[in-house]
Design an enzyme around this catalytic site. Structure first.
Site, PDB file in Angstrom:
ATOM      1  N   TRP A 154      -7.466  66.168  -1.264  1.00 39.85           N
ATOM      2  CA  TRP A 154      -7.353  66.401   0.185  1.00 39.85           C
ATOM      3  C   TRP A 154      -8.264  67.576   0.550  1.00 39.85           C
ATOM      4  O   TRP A 154      -8.225  68.629  -0.087  1.00 39.85           O
ATOM      5  CB  TRP A 154      -5.892  66.714   0.518  1.00 39.85           C
ATOM      6  CG  TRP A 154      -5.613  66.975   1.975  1.00 39.85           C
ATOM      7  CD1 TRP A 154      -6.013  66.228   3.040  1.00 39.85           C
ATOM      8  CD2 TRP A 154      -4.835  68.056   2.502  1.00 39.85           C
ATOM      9  NE1 TRP A 154      -5.529  66.781   4.205  1.00 39.85           N
ATOM     10  CE2 TRP A 154      -4.804  67.903   3.903  1.00 39.85           C
ATOM     11  CE3 TRP A 154      -4.152  69.132   1.929  1.00 39.85           C
ATOM     12  CZ2 TRP A 154      -4.126  68.778   4.743  1.00 39.85           C
ATOM     13  CZ3 TRP A 154      -3.479  70.002   2.761  1.00 39.85           C
ATOM     14  CH2 TRP A 154      -3.464  69.824   4.148  1.00 39.85           C
ATOM     15  N   ASP A 176       1.965  68.770  -4.913  1.00 38.28           N
ATOM     16  CA  ASP A 176       1.869  68.537  -3.477  1.00 38.28           C
ATOM     17  C   ASP A 176       2.515  67.183  -3.212  1.00 38.28           C
ATOM     18  O   ASP A 176       1.982  66.153  -3.630  1.00 38.28           O
ATOM     19  CB  ASP A 176       0.396  68.540  -3.041  1.00 38.28           C
ATOM     20  CG  ASP A 176       0.256  68.344  -1.533  1.00 38.28           C
ATOM     21  OD1 ASP A 176       1.267  68.082  -0.852  1.00 38.28           O
ATOM     22  OD2 ASP A 176      -0.884  68.452  -1.031  1.00 38.28           O
ATOM     23  N   LYS A 229       4.756  62.546   7.089  1.00 38.02           N
ATOM     24  CA  LYS A 229       4.515  61.104   6.974  1.00 38.02           C
ATOM     25  C   LYS A 229       5.806  60.332   6.764  1.00 38.02           C
ATOM     26  O   LYS A 229       6.034  59.334   7.426  1.00 38.02           O
ATOM     27  CB  LYS A 229       3.581  60.812   5.802  1.00 38.02           C
ATOM     28  CG  LYS A 229       2.576  61.869   5.481  1.00 38.02           C
ATOM     29  CD  LYS A 229       1.352  61.792   6.348  1.00 38.02           C
ATOM     30  CE  LYS A 229       0.497  63.008   6.087  1.00 38.02           C
ATOM     31  NZ  LYS A 229      -0.878  62.831   6.388  1.00 38.02           N
TER      32      LYS A 229
HETATM   33  N1  KET Z   1      -1.098  67.345   1.274  1.00 35.92           N
HETATM   34  C1  KET Z   1      -1.788  66.193   1.313  1.00 35.92           C
HETATM   35  C2  KET Z   1      -2.193  65.563   0.046  1.00 35.92           C
HETATM   36  C3  KET Z   1      -2.109  65.644   2.555  1.00 35.92           C
HETATM   37  O1  KET Z   1      -2.787  64.509   2.562  1.00 35.92           O
HETATM   38  C4  KET Z   1      -1.726  66.278   3.742  1.00 35.92           C
HETATM   39  C5  KET Z   1      -2.117  65.734   5.043  1.00 35.92           C
HETATM   40  C6  KET Z   1      -0.981  67.454   3.634  1.00 35.92           C
HETATM   41  C7  KET Z   1      -0.700  67.962   2.382  1.00 35.92           C
HETATM   42  C8  KET Z   1      -0.502  68.261   4.816  1.00 35.92           C
HETATM   43  O2  KET Z   1       0.272  67.590   5.704  1.00 35.92           O
HETATM   44  P1  KET Z   1       1.196  68.375   6.754  1.00 35.92           P
HETATM   45  O3  KET Z   1       0.941  67.720   8.027  1.00 35.92           O
HETATM   46  O4  KET Z   1       0.805  69.828   6.741  1.00 35.92           O
HETATM   47  O5  KET Z   1       2.581  68.174   6.225  1.00 35.92           O
HETATM   48  N2  KET Z   1      -3.025  64.860   5.189  1.00 35.92           N
HETATM   49  C9  KET Z   1      -3.446  64.141   6.381  1.00 35.92           C
HETATM   50  C10 KET Z   1      -3.510  64.931   7.622  1.00 35.92           C
HETATM   51  C11 KET Z   1      -4.358  66.171   7.563  1.00 35.92           C
HETATM   52  O6  KET Z   1      -5.470  66.155   7.030  1.00 35.92           O
HETATM   53  O7  KET Z   1      -3.880  67.201   8.086  1.00 35.92           O
HETATM   54  C12 KET Z   1      -4.765  63.426   6.070  1.00 35.92           C
HETATM   55  O8  KET Z   1      -5.311  63.590   4.957  1.00 35.92           O
HETATM   56  O9  KET Z   1      -5.246  62.675   6.927  1.00 35.92           O
END
Ligand code: KET
Length: 442
Positions: A171, A252, A288
């Site tokens: 990510w 994560d 998610k």
């Molecule tokens: N870890 C991973 C692996 C991840 O894909 C995301 C979010 C997060 C943590 C953080 O998510 P949060 O909303 O802080 O709980 N990924 C998607 C959104 C982004 O980039 O913020 C994405 O990869 O599209």
């Protein structure tokens, strides 16, 4: 020292030269009088590029085309292409509104106690010995990102090894979060573009040659962006290697329930590491799997050797959090706690979660079939083999740019598409675009 390093990192990030002795930026002519000459004191500020993932949505929003399609950010859509608020979330919110005894007081620095307990149970399992032995500390944080950031900053302050190994690729926010928290980032091989699968040998070699004690970032399930996870046997080998070398795992967990459709199955890798009695960190996100994206609700858990250490670790986590944002927001965590506490709501949640996971799987099949029907050159079986929210298509950045320009399809330039943003109606348009990109723009 730590603050020097962080300022330096930030300066490089912003493209500015720093003079470390005086903590001033030498590339900037900071004339104290410039403000009086009508110039902004910020006139030297250079425009930063948009975020590689969230910037895709910014570009999408500007496009007036009626056929535009946003497959950038990992955010679930219904088959009508609409954002989804889960039914259980609506019910929980109704309960919260109806309960007049609820107030808006500050939460403790560590967040909502029930939420923390229930979050630990969700990831470690109800019968987890680590929970029973009181050697887990869980603090509510600002979704997955905030949990990673708090965990990383705790490690930068209190752990003897500042190097964190992250998978290649990962990510896009991981390296930034960890670097700015004060850790130094290295990568381990993870994905093999030739096989579109796991580079297991490379992974073992790279972690095998990591310095003793190094931190290792692991995606608990549904690896982003590749959609490729180790098998249970490979996880067991990784666990043995990590434990034998005294590396520290930092999981994560942003997609629990989205890989297999089952919350328990998706937590197995984490539980395997807890079962051996060793220490670890986990960052959980409810963005998610409960569709609570904008509520920013997540948790950081640190599993320690014993209850005494866990208590001291928690006391230090509070010192990380208090000057950063003081204490976390109450609403999202209350929704999660209501759902996790009530057997009926919990069961209803698992059904809705499974339905989201299943819709994504059906999108994989439909896209694969549509490409086959078009005779699109290449082996597209990875679309159905990969798991979780994303397909790592193998399309290159020129092909992605072509698809955006000619077909108004928005996705990250690494060729990742969010399958959750696709619907039965939009599959043919995407298949046409991929076909054209592969046959014309290549
Ligand atoms: N870890 C991973 C692996 C991840 O894909 C995301 C979010 C997060 C943590 C953080 O998510 P949060 O909303 O802080 O709980 N990924 C998607 C959104 C982004 O980039 O913020 C994405 O990869 O599209």
């Amino acid at each position: 020292m730590a603050s020097d390093r962080r300022i330096g990192v930030l300066a490089r990030h912003l493209g500015v030269e720093m003079d470390f002795e005086s903590h001033t930026a030498t590339a900037i002519s900071a004339s104290p009088t410039s403000g009086f000459q009508g110039n902004s004191v910020f006139s030297h500020v250079v425009r930063a590029p948009e975020d590689p993932i969230l910037g895709v949505t910014v570009a999408y929003n500007k496009d007036p085309s009626p056929v535009k399609l946003n497959l950038g950010v990992g955010a679930y859509r219904t088959d009508e292409g609409k954002p989804l608020v889960l039914n259980v979330v609506r019910k929980a919110e109704q309960q919260l509104v109806n309960d007049r005894s609820r107030v808006k007081e500050y939460l403790p620095i560590t967040g909502l106690a029930d939420f923390n307990k229930l979050s630990a149970k969700l990831i470690f399992g109800a019968d987890s010995p680590a929970i029973q032995e009181n050697r887990v500390t869980t603090v509510q944080c600002l979704s997955g990102t905030g949990s990673l950031r708090v965990g990383a900053e705790f490690l930068a302050r209190h752990y003897h090894q500042r190097t964190i190994y992250i998978p290649q690729p990962t990510w896009g926010n991981h390296p930034k979060v960890f670097t700015l928290a004060g850790l130094s980032v290295k990568t381990y091989r993870y994905y093999d573009p030739a096989t579109r699968g796991l580079n297991f040998q490379g992974l073992l070699e790279d972690l095998g040659s990591a310095p003793s004690g190094a931190i290792v970032l692991l995606h608990a399930c549904a690896h982003n962006p590749t959609g490729v996870d180790p098998t249970p046997q490979q996880w067991e080998n990784i666990r043995q290697l990590i434990r034998s070398k005294g590396l520290l795992p930092f999981f994560d967990s942003a997609y629990q329930g989205f890989a297999s459709g089952s919350l328990d199955s998706d937590a197995q890798p984490v539980r395997m590491f807890v079962a051996d009695g060793g220490e670890l960190l986990v960052a959980q996100s409810y963005a998610k799997n409960m569709g609570l994206y904008g509520e920013r609700v997540g948790a950081l858990s640190i599993v320690c050797r014993n209850a005494d250490v866990a208590g001291r670790v928690e006391s230090q986590l509070k010192l990380v959090i208090r000057p950063m944002y003081s204490n976390p927001p109450i609403h999202g965590a209350s929704i999660v706690a209501v759902i996790l506490k009530d057997r009926n709501l919990y069961n209803e949640w698992t059904i809705e979660l499974k339905a989201m996971a299943d819709r994504i799987i059906s999108m994989r099949r439909q896209l694969f079939d549509a490409l086959r029907a078009r005779g699109t050159p290449g082996d597209w079986s990875h679309i159905i083999k990969q798991i979780g929210m994303f397909t790592f298509t193998g399309l290159n950045s020129e092909q992605v740019a072509f698809m955006t320009k000619e077909y108004h399809i928005y996705m990250t330039s690494d060729g990742r598409i969010s399958m959750a943003g696709l619907s039965s109606k939009t599959v043919p348009h995407l298949a046409d675009a991929i076909h054209a990109a592969v046959t014309r723009a290549a």
